[in-house]
Design a protein around this motif. Structure first.
Motif, PDB file in Angstrom:
ATOM      1  N   TRP A   2       0.838  -1.210  -0.005  1.00  0.00           N
ATOM      2  CA  TRP A   2       0.096  -0.142  -0.045  1.00  0.00           C
ATOM      3  C   TRP A   2       0.919   1.135   0.093  1.00  0.00           C
ATOM      4  O   TRP A   2       0.696   2.305   0.775  1.00  0.00           O
ATOM      5  CB  TRP A   2      -0.942   0.114   1.018  1.00  0.00           C
ATOM      6  N   PHE A  27      -3.217   5.875  -3.547  1.00  0.00           N
ATOM      7  CA  PHE A  27      -4.429   6.082  -2.973  1.00  0.00           C
ATOM      8  C   PHE A  27      -4.665   7.320  -2.237  1.00  0.00           C
ATOM      9  O   PHE A  27      -5.672   8.027  -2.166  1.00  0.00           O
ATOM     10  CB  PHE A  27      -4.650   4.913  -1.857  1.00  0.00           C
ATOM     11  N   VAL A  70     -15.772   3.856  -0.287  1.00  0.00           N
ATOM     12  CA  VAL A  70     -14.486   3.332  -0.301  1.00  0.00           C
ATOM     13  C   VAL A  70     -14.453   1.751   0.584  1.00  0.00           C
ATOM     14  O   VAL A  70     -15.238   1.819   1.472  1.00  0.00           O
ATOM     15  CB  VAL A  70     -13.352   4.058   0.738  1.00  0.00           C
ATOM     16  N   GLN A 121     -11.026  -4.844   3.067  1.00  0.00           N
ATOM     17  CA  GLN A 121      -9.493  -5.206   2.759  1.00  0.00           C
ATOM     18  C   GLN A 121      -8.656  -4.459   3.853  1.00  0.00           C
ATOM     19  O   GLN A 121      -8.614  -3.507   4.063  1.00  0.00           O
ATOM     20  CB  GLN A 121      -9.260  -4.914   1.259  1.00  0.00           C
ATOM     21  N   PRO A 145      -0.804   0.896   5.044  1.00  0.00           N
ATOM     22  CA  PRO A 145      -0.191   1.700   4.293  1.00  0.00           C
ATOM     23  C   PRO A 145       1.304   2.024   4.523  1.00  0.00           C
ATOM     24  O   PRO A 145       1.759   1.599   5.743  1.00  0.00           O
ATOM     25  CB  PRO A 145      -0.798   3.019   4.601  1.00  0.00           C
ATOM     26  N   SER A 183      -7.790  -0.510   6.834  1.00  0.00           N
ATOM     27  CA  SER A 183      -8.591  -0.807   5.571  1.00  0.00           C
ATOM     28  C   SER A 183      -8.539   0.310   4.651  1.00  0.00           C
ATOM     29  O   SER A 183      -8.105   1.441   5.273  1.00  0.00           O
ATOM     30  CB  SER A 183     -10.170  -1.062   6.091  1.00  0.00           C
ATOM     31  N   TRP A 184      -8.795   0.181   3.541  1.00  0.00           N
ATOM     32  CA  TRP A 184      -8.838   1.219   2.524  1.00  0.00           C
ATOM     33  C   TRP A 184      -9.713   2.274   3.184  1.00  0.00           C
ATOM     34  O   TRP A 184      -9.419   3.603   3.062  1.00  0.00           O
ATOM     35  CB  TRP A 184      -9.084   0.730   1.215  1.00  0.00           C
ATOM     36  N   TYR A 185     -10.850   2.162   3.864  1.00  0.00           N
ATOM     37  CA  TYR A 185     -12.016   3.134   4.503  1.00  0.00           C
ATOM     38  C   TYR A 185     -11.059   3.890   5.643  1.00  0.00           C
ATOM     39  O   TYR A 185     -11.332   4.963   5.560  1.00  0.00           O
ATOM     40  CB  TYR A 185     -12.931   2.115   4.968  1.00  0.00           C
ATOM     41  N   ALA A 239      -8.852   6.301   3.835  1.00  0.00           N
ATOM     42  CA  ALA A 239      -9.848   7.400   3.471  1.00  0.00           C
ATOM     43  C   ALA A 239     -10.338   8.377   4.298  1.00  0.00           C
ATOM     44  O   ALA A 239     -10.158   9.580   4.059  1.00  0.00           O
ATOM     45  CB  ALA A 239     -11.013   6.994   2.637  1.00  0.00           C
ATOM     46  N   THR A 248     -15.903  -5.284  -0.996  1.00  0.00           N
ATOM     47  CA  THR A 248     -15.169  -5.622  -2.337  1.00  0.00           C
ATOM     48  C   THR A 248     -16.258  -5.706  -3.172  1.00  0.00           C
ATOM     49  O   THR A 248     -16.162  -5.404  -4.581  1.00  0.00           O
ATOM     50  CB  THR A 248     -14.287  -6.513  -2.006  1.00  0.00           C
ATOM     51  N   ARG A 252      -8.094  -8.398  -5.323  1.00  0.00           N
ATOM     52  CA  ARG A 252      -7.194  -7.971  -4.207  1.00  0.00           C
ATOM     53  C   ARG A 252      -7.018  -8.995  -3.128  1.00  0.00           C
ATOM     54  O   ARG A 252      -8.032  -9.725  -2.942  1.00  0.00           O
ATOM     55  CB  ARG A 252      -7.397  -6.790  -3.853  1.00  0.00           C
TER      56      ARG A 252
END
Length: 298
Positions: A153, A162, A178, A182, A186, A220-222, A225, A249, A258
Motif C-alpha cells: 500500500w 491512494f 471506499v 480489505q 499503508p 482498511s482502505w476505508y 480514506a 469488495t 485483491r
C-alpha cells in the motif's frame, strides 16, 4: 559507492533520489533511460555502470491493467529482475541487488501477518509476475548478493497513489464510497526509502535475503480514506472532508482480485534494519505535509 536505481521517476524512486545518503554515486534511471521490458538493456546497464548495488524500484504496477497486458507485466516485473541478477552474477560478487516486491505475492486468505518465509501464492497477474521476479533473483544470486524487500500500500507526496486520489476526492466530492473489507497497512515512500538505504548502508553486514517493510499498525482502505480527510483538514489542504461510506469488495468489482488481508510481519525486518516502525497515520501525515504546493489544488 555507485548505486544504479530504476524507477527514478516513480513515487518511491523520487523519495530514494531525495534521500540518498552522502557518499552515494547515484545513477538514477527512469523508463526513458532504461526500459525494464528490455532484457538486454537491463544487463547492459549493469555491465556499463558496474554498480555496487542495483535498487530495482521500477515495476509494472497497474494491478488491473496487468490482467490484459500480461506479457509486458511479466517482462518488467520478472524479466528485469532476472536480467539484473544474471548481470550481477557475472561481476563475481562485486555487485548486489535490492529487489522491491509486494504483499500481492500472497493470497490474503489468512488472518495473521505474513512472514518472510511463507509460500508465495498470488491471486492475479501482477502478483504472479512479482513472485516470478522474486524467484528469478533467488535462482540466480546467492542469498548474500540479493535482498528482496516486500512492501504494501505504498503512498507518497508525488505520483499516483491512494492517498493523493482520496485527497482530491475529498476536495471535490461530498460523499466517497471506499472498500472497508480489505485489510493491510499503508507504507509511506519516505519511510520505505529510509529502509532501502539502510539495506545498502549495511553493505558490510549483509541483511536477511527477504525483508518485509510497511508502516506500523493495520487499516482498511476505508480507514485510510477517513484519515486523509481528517488530516487534510487539519493541515489546511481542504476545507471540509467528504463523508466516507464503507462498502464491501463485491460492491466495487475490479478486473484483478485483491488480497482480503495483506498485513506483513515486519518484526524481524525492523530488528535487522535497526529501524522502528512509525504508525501509518503519523507517516501519512508526513506524506500529506510533503505534497508540493502546486499539487494540492483539485
Amino acid at each position: 559507492m555507485r548505486v544504479l536505481l530504476t524507477g527514478a521517476a516513480g513515487q518511491l524512486g523520487q523519495a530514494l533520489v531525495a534521500s540518498a545518503p552522502p557518499g552515494i554515486q547515484l545513477i538514477a534511471t527512469s523508463r526513458v533511460e532504461l526500459d525494464l521490458a528490455d532484457f538486454a538493456a537491463c544487463r547492459s546497464a549493469v555491465a556499463t555502470h558496474q554498480p555496487a548495488w542495483v535498487i530495482n524500484a521500477g515495476a509494472y504496477t497497474g494491478v488491473d491493467l496487468a490482467e490484459t497486458n500480461q506479457d509486458l507485466a511479466m517482462a518488467v516485473n520478472a524479466g528485469a529482475p532476472r536480467a539484473f541478477a544474471e548481470a550481477l552474477a557475472n561481476t563475481k560478487g562485486k555487485g548486489r541487488l535490492l529487489q522491491l516486491s509486494t504483499d500481492f505475492v500472497f493470497n490474503g486468505s489468512q488472518g495473521t501477518p505474513y512472514r518472510v518465509d511463507q509460500m508465495r501464492d498470488p491471486l492475479g497477474v501482477y502478483g504472479r509476475t512479482k513472485a516470478k521476479g522474486e524467484e528469478a533473483v533467488e535462482e540466480v544470486l546467492d542469498p548474500a548478493a540479493a535482498v528482496i524487500l516486500r512492501t504494501s500500500w505504498v503512498m507518497g507526496p508525488v505520483g499516483r497513489n491512494f492517498a493523493l486520489t482520496m485527497l482530491r476526492l475529498h476536495q471535490t466530492k461530498d460523499v466517497i464510497s471506499v472498500v472497508a473489507d480489505q485489510v493491510g497497512c499503508p507504507t509511506s515512500t519516505l519511510t520505505l526509502a529510509k529502509a532501502c538505504w539502510r539495506v545498502v548502508e549495511c553493505d558490510a553486514d549483509p541483511m536477511p535475503p527477504v525483508l518485509h517493510w510497511s508502516d506500523a499498525g493495520a487499516a482498511s482502505w476505508y480507514d485510510v480514506a477517513v484519515a486523509v480527510g481528517e488530516l487534510g483538514q487539519e493541515l489546511g489542504l481542504l476545507e471540509h472532508p467528504a463523508t466516507v461510506q464503507p462498502i464491501c469488495t463485491a460492491e466495487y468489482p475490479t478486473p484483478a482480485r485483491r488480497p482480503d488481508y495483506s498485513l506483513l510481519d515486519c518484526v524481524g525486518s525492523r530488528k535487522a534494519l535497526a529501524l522502528d516502525g512509525q504508525h501509518w497515520r503519523v507517516a501519512l501525515r508526513s506524506v500529506l505535509m510533503a505534497i508540493p504546493p502546486q499539487s494540492t489544488q483539485p
